[in-house]
Design a protein around this motif. Structure first.
Motif, mmCIF file in Angstrom:
data_model
loop_
_atom_site.group_PDB
_atom_site.id
_atom_site.type_symbol
_atom_site.label_atom_id
_atom_site.label_comp_id
_atom_site.label_asym_id
_atom_site.label_seq_id
_atom_site.Cartn_x
_atom_site.Cartn_y
_atom_site.Cartn_z
ATOM 1 N N ASP A 138 42.727 41.036 42.654
ATOM 2 C CA ASP A 138 43.975 41.796 42.833
ATOM 3 C C ASP A 138 43.944 42.586 44.138
ATOM 4 O O ASP A 138 44.942 42.676 44.853
ATOM 5 C CB ASP A 138 44.213 42.757 41.664
ATOM 6 C CG ASP A 138 44.615 42.038 40.388
ATOM 7 O OD1 ASP A 138 45.122 40.900 40.470
ATOM 8 O OD2 ASP A 138 44.424 42.620 39.305
ATOM 9 N N MET A 139 42.774 43.154 44.448
ATOM 10 C CA MET A 139 42.642 43.914 45.688
ATOM 11 C C MET A 139 42.759 42.974 46.890
ATOM 12 O O MET A 139 43.428 43.304 47.876
ATOM 13 C CB MET A 139 41.322 44.681 45.720
ATOM 14 C CG MET A 139 41.236 45.652 46.892
ATOM 15 S SD MET A 139 39.743 46.666 46.858
ATOM 16 C CE MET A 139 40.180 47.875 45.623
ATOM 17 N N GLN A 140 42.158 41.809 46.810
ATOM 18 C CA GLN A 140 42.255 40.840 47.906
ATOM 19 C C GLN A 140 43.699 40.396 48.107
ATOM 20 O O GLN A 140 44.180 40.304 49.235
ATOM 21 C CB GLN A 140 41.358 39.618 47.647
ATOM 22 C CG GLN A 140 41.332 38.638 48.812
ATOM 23 C CD GLN A 140 40.775 39.257 50.085
ATOM 24 O OE1 GLN A 140 39.654 39.746 50.108
ATOM 25 N NE2 GLN A 140 41.570 39.260 51.158
ATOM 26 N N ALA A 141 44.409 40.145 47.002
ATOM 27 C CA ALA A 141 45.819 39.754 47.089
ATOM 28 C C ALA A 141 46.651 40.869 47.725
ATOM 29 O O ALA A 141 47.545 40.605 48.536
ATOM 30 C CB ALA A 141 46.359 39.403 45.703
ATOM 31 N N CYS A 142 46.344 42.113 47.380
ATOM 32 C CA CYS A 142 47.051 43.253 47.956
ATOM 33 C C CYS A 142 46.758 43.372 49.448
ATOM 34 O O CYS A 142 47.666 43.592 50.247
ATOM 35 C CB CYS A 142 46.675 44.534 47.219
ATOM 36 S SG CYS A 142 47.664 45.957 47.722
#
Length: 110
Positions: A7-11
């Motif tokens: 999720d952090m990478q996608a953000c």
């Protein structure tokens, strides 16, 4: 090597896309179009958006304990930028990038 939370990478990816899109559109399309596209308040919100996206990326990359409130602020600025761009011709890419980033940042801020 430590794995990045998906999720952090996608953000971070959404923030990067928004940063580049806002900067490119402001400095090229908006300034070339002139008129409302080049109005100071519009250019300022686009610059604010590009910069807060870059800051959010840095905070997430460091896994800073402060990334949640930076992401919350980033989402707010991205939504304001999308609203500013929405009423102008040819700004669809910027609106889409801002909204995608805002959604991703709100998820990180939760």
């Amino acid at each position: 090597m430590h794995q990045m939370n998906p999720d952090m990478q996608a953000c971070m990816d959404a923030c990067h896309e928004c940063h580049v899109t806002c900067l490119h559109m402001a400095m090229n399309h908006c300034l070339e179009m002139g008129g409302q596209h080049a109005a100071p308040e519009h250019i300022k919100i686009m610059a604010d958006c590009a910069q807060i996206c870059e800051v959010a990326i840095d905070f997430m990359a460091r896994k800073s304990s402060h990334h949640q409130h930076i992401c919350r602020e980033c989402a707010e600025v991205c939504r304001a930028c999308a609203a500013s761009c929405e009423s102008l011709d040819g700004m669809e890419d910027c609106v889409a990038a801002c909204r995608k980033c805002a959604d991703a940042c709100e998820k990180m801020a939760a």
